[in-house]
Write an enzyme that holds these catalytic residues in place. Structure first.
Site, PDB file in Angstrom:
ATOM      1  N   HIS A 211       1.000  -1.389  -0.279  1.00 52.83           N
ATOM      2  CA  HIS A 211      -0.092   0.301   0.266  1.00 52.83           C
ATOM      3  C   HIS A 211       0.596   1.632  -0.065  1.00 52.83           C
ATOM      4  O   HIS A 211       1.989   1.515   0.530  1.00 52.83           O
ATOM      5  CB  HIS A 211      -0.855  -0.072   1.368  1.00 52.83           C
ATOM      6  CG  HIS A 211      -0.269  -0.173   2.835  1.00 52.83           C
ATOM      7  ND1 HIS A 211       0.798  -0.343   3.072  1.00 52.83           N
ATOM      8  CD2 HIS A 211       0.230   1.604   3.544  1.00 52.83           C
ATOM      9  CE1 HIS A 211       1.164  -0.216   3.964  1.00 52.83           C
ATOM     10  NE2 HIS A 211       0.918   1.050   4.068  1.00 52.83           N
ATOM     11  N   ASP A 213       0.963   4.960   1.511  1.00 47.62           N
ATOM     12  CA  ASP A 213       0.423   6.013   2.664  1.00 47.62           C
ATOM     13  C   ASP A 213      -0.493   7.027   2.217  1.00 47.62           C
ATOM     14  O   ASP A 213       0.239   7.718   1.172  1.00 47.62           O
ATOM     15  CB  ASP A 213       1.648   6.748   3.976  1.00 47.62           C
ATOM     16  CG  ASP A 213       1.921   5.227   4.226  1.00 47.62           C
ATOM     17  OD1 ASP A 213       1.317   4.372   4.495  1.00 47.62           O
ATOM     18  OD2 ASP A 213       3.177   5.359   4.510  1.00 47.62           O
ATOM     19  N   HIS A 268       5.016   0.102  -0.015  1.00 50.55           N
ATOM     20  CA  HIS A 268       5.612  -0.774   0.767  1.00 50.55           C
ATOM     21  C   HIS A 268       4.498  -1.973   1.367  1.00 50.55           C
ATOM     22  O   HIS A 268       2.982  -1.899   1.711  1.00 50.55           O
ATOM     23  CB  HIS A 268       6.265   0.259   1.841  1.00 50.55           C
ATOM     24  CG  HIS A 268       4.971   0.703   2.877  1.00 50.55           C
ATOM     25  ND1 HIS A 268       4.549   2.255   2.192  1.00 50.55           N
ATOM     26  CD2 HIS A 268       4.836   1.058   4.033  1.00 50.55           C
ATOM     27  CE1 HIS A 268       3.502   2.722   2.563  1.00 50.55           C
ATOM     28  NE2 HIS A 268       3.659   1.982   4.221  1.00 50.55           N
ATOM     29  N   ARG A 278       7.864  -8.486  15.887  1.00 44.12           N
ATOM     30  CA  ARG A 278       8.568  -7.219  15.122  1.00 44.12           C
ATOM     31  C   ARG A 278       7.383  -5.920  15.805  1.00 44.12           C
ATOM     32  O   ARG A 278       5.561  -6.510  15.661  1.00 44.12           O
ATOM     33  CB  ARG A 278       7.826  -7.144  13.655  1.00 44.12           C
ATOM     34  CG  ARG A 278       8.363  -5.924  13.097  1.00 44.12           C
ATOM     35  CD  ARG A 278       8.916  -6.123  11.894  1.00 44.12           C
ATOM     36  NE  ARG A 278       9.454  -4.662  10.993  1.00 44.12           N
ATOM     37  CZ  ARG A 278       8.604  -3.824  10.203  1.00 44.12           C
ATOM     38  NH1 ARG A 278       7.642  -3.571  10.970  1.00 44.12           N
ATOM     39  NH2 ARG A 278       9.706  -2.786  10.212  1.00 44.12           N
TER      40      ARG A 278
END
Length: 339
Positions: A211, A213, A268, A278
Site C-alpha cells: 500500500h 500511505d 511498501h 516485530r
C-alpha cells in the site's frame, strides 16, 4: 520476558520471492538532521525513492524504549483484555483485519487519534505497570515525533525553495490536524506443516499488504526485526534492514499531490518473520479534514499543468478508506490519465 500473543489464524495472503534470500536495500538514503545538507538530501530521497532514513532525529531513546516496553506489555495481554481498548472502528484495537474491505494480515494493532485525550483510552493494568504509564509514554513519544515531523517538513520546503517555510508543517501542527498513530505487532510466524511437508521456503506470509500511505508523511520506528519492504520505481521489492535507533520516513499520497508528482508516495509492505516478533510504531502526519489538497502553484513547472484535481483531505480519506490496500488511490483524482 514479554511473550506476545498471536492473532487468530484464518486465511492469509502469501507472496513468492524471486529468490529464497531477500534482496536488502544497501543504498537507503540517509539524512542526518543536524547537517547543513539535510534539506537537499531529503528532496533527492523523496524524488528517487519516496523513502529515507533519519538519524540525529531528536527523539529521546528513553521515550522510544518506554513506549515500546508498554506496547509489548499491552500486546501480551489476553485477547479479551486488549479488546477493552475499543474495537478498531476505526480507532482502537484490531486483530488480523486491516480496514473494512477484506484485507487481512498476520498482525494486530492499536490505532489512535493523536488529538484524542489518551486518558479516555481504556487500558487494563499490565503486569507491574498501570494504564497511566502507557498513556504518559504515548504522549511523550507522539510529542517528540510530531516535532521531528515539523522539522523534516520545514527542511523539505527549504529544499524545494518554496515559501512560506511552513507550507507543509503548518498542516501537521494545526490543532485540527488529522494525524494518527499506529502500533503494529507482528507475532513470530513459524512454518506451517501441510501433510507433513513444510511450506515452500521461498514463500512468505503477508504481515501487512502492499500500500501507499494517504497522509503527507509517515514516520516509522521498529524494533530490530526485519520484515519491511519497499517497491522501487521498477517494481522490484527490496527488504529494508532493521535499525532500531533510526526513523524511516515515507512520502504519502497527499505530499505527492502537493508536489505535483515530483515526490512519489512509496509502496511498501511487511512480511511476517518466522522467528522473531516485530513491533512497529508509525506516526502518520495528516492535515485537518477540511484542508484543501492540490499541487502548489510554485511547483507546477512553466508550460506544465496540474496533474491532480483539488480535493479536501476528508474527501480523499473517505475515498482511500473505501478501497483495498493495493489499489491506486489517487487515480480518481488525476487530471491526466496515467499512461
Amino acid at each position: 520476558m514479554v511473550v506476545l500473543s498471536k492473532p487468530n489464524t484464518e486465511k492469509y495472503t502469501y507472496v513468492r520471492n524471486s529468490k529464497p534470500a531477500p534482496i536488502f536495500l544497501s543504498n537507503i538514503p540517509l539524512v542526518d538532521l543536524s547537517k547543513p545538507d539535510a534539506k537537499s538530501l531529503i528532496v533527492k530521497a523523496c524524488e528517487d525513492f519516496g523513502f529515507f532514513k533519519v538519524v540525529n532525529h531528536g527523539v529521546p531513546m528513553d521515550a522510544i524504549t518506554r513506549l515500546e516496553y508498554e506496547a509489548a506489555n499491552f500486546f501480551s495481554l489476553p485477547l479479551h483484555e486488549k479488546h477493552k481498548a475499543g474495537p478498531a472502528n476505526p480507532f482502537g484495537y484490531g486483530n488480523k483485519h486491516i480496514g473494512r474491505n477484506g484485507d487481512t494480515g498476520w498482525v494486530e494493532y492499536l490505532l489512535l487519534n493523536t488529538n484524542q485525550d489518551f486518558n479516555s483510552l481504556k487500558l487494563s493494568p499490565v503486569s507491574e505497570n498501570n494504564p497511566e504509564k502507557f498513556r504518559s509514554a504515548l504522549n511523550e513519544y507522539i510529542t517528540a515525533v510530531r516535532k521531528m515531523a515539523r522539522e523534516i517538513l520545514d527542511l523539505m520546503a527549504e529544499g524545494l525553495n518554496i515559501q512560506p517555510k511552513n507550507v507543509f508543517s503548518r498542516l501537521v501542527t494545526d490543532k485540527q490536524s488529522d494525524s494518527v498513530f499506529r502500533l503494529n505487532h507482528y507475532p513470530p510466524c513459524p512454518e506451517l506443516a501441510m501433510n507433513g511437508v513444510k511450506e515452500d521456503p521461498t514463500e512468505n506470509k503477508i504481515g501487512f499488504g502492499e500500500h501507499t500511505d494517504p497522509q503527507i508523511i509517515a514516520l516509522l520506528r521498529s524494533n530490530n526485526t526485519s520484515g519491511l519492504q519497499i517497491s522501487l520505481r521498477d517494481g522490484t521489492w527490496v527488504s529494508v534492514p532493521p535499525d532500531q535507533s533510526s526513523f524511516f520516513v515515507n512520502v504519502g499520497d497527499s505530499l505527492q499531490v502537493m508536489t505535483n508528482g515530483r515526490f512519489k508516495s512509496v509502496k511498501h509492505r511487511v512480511l511476517a518473520n518466522q522467528f522473531k516478533s516485530r513491533l512497529s510504531m508509525i506516526y502518520f502526519a495528516g492535515p485537518p479534514l477540511n484542508q484543501k489538497i492540490a499541487p502548489l502553484p510554485s511547483l507546477i513547472l512553466t508550460g506544465k499543468e496540474s496533474l491532480y484535481k483539488e480535493f479536501t483531505w476528508f474527501e480523499y480519506k473517505t475515498s482511500a478508506y473505501g478501497t483495498r490496500l493495493a489499489d491506486n488511490r489517487l487515480c480518481h483524482f488525476e487530471r491526466i490519465a496515467a499512461s
